[in-house]
Design a protein around this motif. Structure first.
Motif: not given
Length: 185
Positions: A35-36, A40-45, A95-100
């Motif tokens: 993630y560090f 962006i790719q880590a968010m989807l994973a 869901s990635a857009r609302n993951l937080e």
């Protein structure tokens, strides 16, 4: 063994299996580092892994509920886990857009559950201090992500990376402690 089991009561994702706890710790640690490097790719994973993990967690909590081993918070956590997990798996991009926000809600309820488990544990129980720290961290992060979602979006990558790294290290430590205690018995 009673004290060693408490390490897993504070983190119900792994229940009593030190191997599962170790695996989750390694996954979270790798995801935190990834993630560090590639947020962006880590968010989807992370959305997909988070969804699958929550569905499995919800099923495990349903089994615990059937044995009468979960509290009201456990029931709420079970329902939330299944609903949020299915949402993440059915539409990972949305869901990635609302993951937080999803993670924030999850962290609030998980923090309350961990705080309750740590609060009822006898003083001097191994892992109790770490459970309290993790519960407070979960509550603070969860409230921040829900109350300030736009701020969370700006910093979500770093906050999630930090949380995953710390959680991964704590899970690995708990797993190794559990393994040591099991082999000592």
């Amino acid at each position: 063994m009673r004290n060693a089991r408490f390490l897993f009561a504070i983190n119900p994702l792994a229940n009593r299996s030190w191997g599962m706890m170790l695996l989750l710790g390694i996954i979270f640690l790798v995801l935190g580092i990834f993630y560090f490097i590639q947020p962006i790719q880590a968010m989807l994973a992370l959305t997909i892994i988070f969804g699958a993990m929550l569905v499995f967690y919800g099923i495990e909590q349903l089994l615990q509920l059937g044995r009468g081993k979960r509290s009201v918070w456990g029931f709420v956590l079970m329902v939330l886990a299944i609903l949020i997990g299915l949402a993440c798996l059915s539409s990972p991009l949305y869901s990635a857009r609302n993951l937080e926000i999803f993670i924030g809600i999850w962290m609030i309820f998980l923090g309350v559950d961990q705080l309750t488990a740590a609060g009822i544990a006898p003083a001097g129980t191994p892992g109790r201090g770490w459970a309290l720290i993790n519960a407070i961290f979960s509550l603070v992060f969860g409230v921040m992500a829900v109350v300030f979602p736009f701020v969370a979006m700006a910093f979500v990558g770093y906050v999630i990376a930090f949380y995953l790294t710390v959680f991964g290290l704590m899970a690995i430590t708990a797993a190794l402690t559990m393994r040591t205690r099991k082999s000592a018995e």
